[in-house]
Design an enzyme around this catalytic site. Structure first.
Site, short mmCIF file in Angstrom:
data_model
loop_
_atom_site.label_atom_id
_atom_site.label_comp_id
_atom_site.label_asym_id
_atom_site.label_seq_id
_atom_site.Cartn_x
_atom_site.Cartn_y
_atom_site.Cartn_z
N ASN A 15 14.42 10.99 0.37
CA ASN A 15 13.94 12.26 0.90
C ASN A 15 14.37 12.44 2.36
O ASN A 15 14.62 11.49 3.09
CB ASN A 15 12.41 12.30 0.83
CG ASN A 15 11.78 11.15 1.58
OD1 ASN A 15 11.77 10.02 1.09
ND2 ASN A 15 11.25 11.41 2.75
N LYS A 17 -0.03 5.75 7.13
CA LYS A 17 0.73 6.44 8.18
C LYS A 17 0.48 7.94 8.08
O LYS A 17 0.38 8.48 6.98
CB LYS A 17 2.23 6.15 8.04
CG LYS A 17 3.07 6.73 9.19
CD LYS A 17 4.52 6.27 9.09
CE LYS A 17 5.32 7.05 8.07
NZ LYS A 17 6.75 6.68 8.06
N LYS A 46 1.39 11.98 10.02
CA LYS A 46 2.26 12.76 10.89
C LYS A 46 1.50 13.26 12.11
O LYS A 46 0.30 13.59 12.02
CB LYS A 46 2.84 13.95 10.13
CG LYS A 46 3.62 13.57 8.87
CD LYS A 46 4.82 12.70 9.19
CE LYS A 46 5.63 12.41 7.94
NZ LYS A 46 6.81 11.56 8.22
N ASP A 90 3.73 9.13 13.09
CA ASP A 90 5.14 9.47 12.95
C ASP A 90 5.39 10.87 13.51
O ASP A 90 4.77 11.84 13.09
CB ASP A 90 5.52 9.42 11.46
CG ASP A 90 7.00 9.63 11.21
OD1 ASP A 90 7.77 9.82 12.17
OD2 ASP A 90 7.39 9.60 10.03
N GLU A 113 6.09 6.03 15.68
CA GLU A 113 7.36 6.16 14.97
C GLU A 113 8.17 7.37 15.40
O GLU A 113 7.65 8.48 15.50
CB GLU A 113 7.10 6.24 13.46
CG GLU A 113 8.36 6.37 12.63
CD GLU A 113 8.08 6.26 11.14
OE1 GLU A 113 8.83 6.88 10.36
OE2 GLU A 113 7.12 5.58 10.75
N GLU A 147 15.36 5.48 10.90
CA GLU A 147 15.57 6.05 9.57
C GLU A 147 16.67 7.09 9.55
O GLU A 147 17.20 7.40 8.47
CB GLU A 147 14.29 6.65 9.03
CG GLU A 147 13.85 7.94 9.73
CD GLU A 147 12.58 8.52 9.13
OE1 GLU A 147 12.66 9.63 8.59
OE2 GLU A 147 11.54 7.87 9.23
N ASP A 204 17.42 3.04 6.35
CA ASP A 204 17.24 3.28 4.92
C ASP A 204 18.57 3.05 4.21
O ASP A 204 19.50 3.82 4.38
CB ASP A 204 16.76 4.72 4.70
CG ASP A 204 16.44 5.05 3.25
OD1 ASP A 204 16.92 4.34 2.35
OD2 ASP A 204 15.72 6.03 3.02
N HIS A 218 12.73 2.89 5.54
CA HIS A 218 12.25 4.23 5.20
C HIS A 218 12.59 4.52 3.74
O HIS A 218 13.48 3.94 3.15
CB HIS A 218 12.95 5.24 6.11
CG HIS A 218 12.92 6.66 5.64
ND1 HIS A 218 13.88 7.19 4.81
CD2 HIS A 218 12.04 7.67 5.87
CE1 HIS A 218 13.61 8.46 4.57
NE2 HIS A 218 12.50 8.78 5.19
N GLU A 243 8.24 1.06 2.98
CA GLU A 243 7.42 2.28 2.95
C GLU A 243 7.07 2.61 1.50
O GLU A 243 7.74 2.19 0.56
CB GLU A 243 8.22 3.43 3.57
CG GLU A 243 7.42 4.70 3.79
CD GLU A 243 8.17 5.71 4.65
OE1 GLU A 243 7.50 6.48 5.35
OE2 GLU A 243 9.42 5.72 4.62
#
Length: 393
Positions: free
Chosen positions: A51, A178, A180, A217, A243, A269, A296, A326, A345
């Site tokens: 993603n 985690k 945002k 994040d 993050e 990431e 990632d 990630h 993750e």
């Protein structure tokens, strides 16, 4: 070994969620099925991109699939007769100039994932076991530490909704979560800190005040001033990590932040090559005793390039235990167990059907034990395998 067939498609992963920088209302993913044939038989490996980056049908069709189909069978075959994904990688990157890492790294990473899936299937092994055997003297971790990534912004979702989401993750067996920050809907960045502190403190109350169980994040939204203001406010919480507070390739500003923020910083990431990762290590001021690297493999040219990145990190004094990829996907989970990374993750509720792990693999005390299914294990994740099965026909 020879590549018999490659099929590709595009799958939607659109959602109403948003982070501090983008929404996912039009997000897509490339999916591929690569069939390989050798003396041991035939196997089809599957791949997709993580993603945050869109599907790459054009690059796949125009450059990388044709090159992979024309790969020299000798280059695809190791001396013991097993599949060599690095030979396929070299064929895909023929006539590609250095630099320009970004979207092409996503396309190559999708095909690389499928090659490793096929390689493990041809040997009748889970990918984590194949990696441990090839690169770690047969030693694999018993389980991988995982954390639940969520806390996205969503229309109408307030603190109560955030807490209910985090309670669900804890109920699923995760011990670390985690969320945002930096992008509350309708709140200008200059006014966002007080709102984020209320959200963070509410989640910390749920976690009995243990900041080591919460990561936050920013998704690269801040400049130095905002990053430092947040750093000063976050430091007393003792969070698991802070993050991607800054643009991922602004290495000098990362170094400045690291001088002022003592707890762990996580980033990486959105770096898509070993060279870019090396620049972060050389110039980003990150500290190998505490900071987290989130490269990632599915987005950064695949595992072939990720192995080069791990070798670079070792040469610079970094342990693979500082790597927590990630993406929340089974590919990185296999890599974490097989190569001894620090964890992985997980997306328990978002980016379906790509997020999350095999259906019958529980999370216990924040850790996941790997199944013995051959390959990456997509067949053990029913909703995702249905997508691949339709593609493969």
């Amino acid at each position: 070994m020879r590549i018999v067939e490659v099929k590709q498609g595009v799958a939607p992963i659109r959602s109403d969620i948003a982070n501090a920088y983008i929404d996912f209302s039009a997000m897509t993913a490339s999916i591929v099925a690569v069939t390989v044939e050798g003396d041991a038989g035939r196997a089809t490996g599957f791949g997709f991109n993580s993603n945050g980056r869109y599907a790459q049908p054009g690059l796949l069709a125009e450059r990388f699939v044709p090159r992979l189909l024309s790969a020299d069978p000798a280059a695809l075959t190791l001396p013991d007769g097993t599949l060599n994904p690095a030979g396929g990688w070299a064929a895909m990157m023929k006539n590609e100039k250095p630099g320009g890492h970004g979207e092409r790294s996503v396309a190559v990473g999708v095909l690389d994932m499928a090659l490793w899936d096929a390689a493990a299937k041809l040997e009748g092994k889970p990918l984590w076991r194949l990696l441990a055997d090839r690169y770690r003297g047969g030693t694999a971790d018993e389980a991988a530490w995982v954390y639940a990534a969520g806390g996205y912004y969503y229309p109408g979702k307030g603190i109560d909704g955030l807490l209910e989401e985090m309670k669900r993750y804890l109920g699923l067996g995760y011990s670390t979560v985690k969320m945002k920050i930096g992008g509350s809907p309708g709140v200008p960045l200059k006014d966002a800190l007080p709102e984020d502190l209320r959200r963070i403190e509410a989640v910390l109350d749920l976690l009995d005040g243990d900041g080591s169980r919460l990561a936050v994040d920013v998704n690269g939204r801040f400049g130095l001033h905002a990053a430092l203001a947040y750093a000063a406010a976050l430091e007393p919480f003792g969070l698991r990590w802070y993050e991607e507070p800054l643009d991922p390739v602004d290495y000098a500003t990362h170094a400045t932040l690291a001088e002022h923020y003592a707890p762990p910083i996580a980033t990486g990431e959105n770096l898509f090559s070993m060279v870019d990762c090396r620049n972060l290590i050389r110039h980003g001021g990150l500290r190998p005793d505490r900071d987290i690297l989130q490269f990632d493999p599915a987005l950064s040219y695949g595992l072939v390039e990720y192995l080069r990145t791990l070798a670079m990190l070792e040469a610079h004094g970094w342990s693979p235990r500082r790597c927590v990829p990630h993406g929340g996907h089974q590919f990185a989970l296999n890599i974490a167990v097989g190569l001894g990374l620090g964890g992985n993750e997980s997306y328990p509720e978002v980016f379906a059907p790509f997020g999350g792990f095999a259906d019958d693999v529980p999370v216990v005390d924040g850790r996941v034990r790997m199944p013995d299914a051959p390959g990456i294990g997509f067949e053990a994740k029913s909703a995702l395998y249905a997508v691949f099965k339709d593609l493969a026909g």
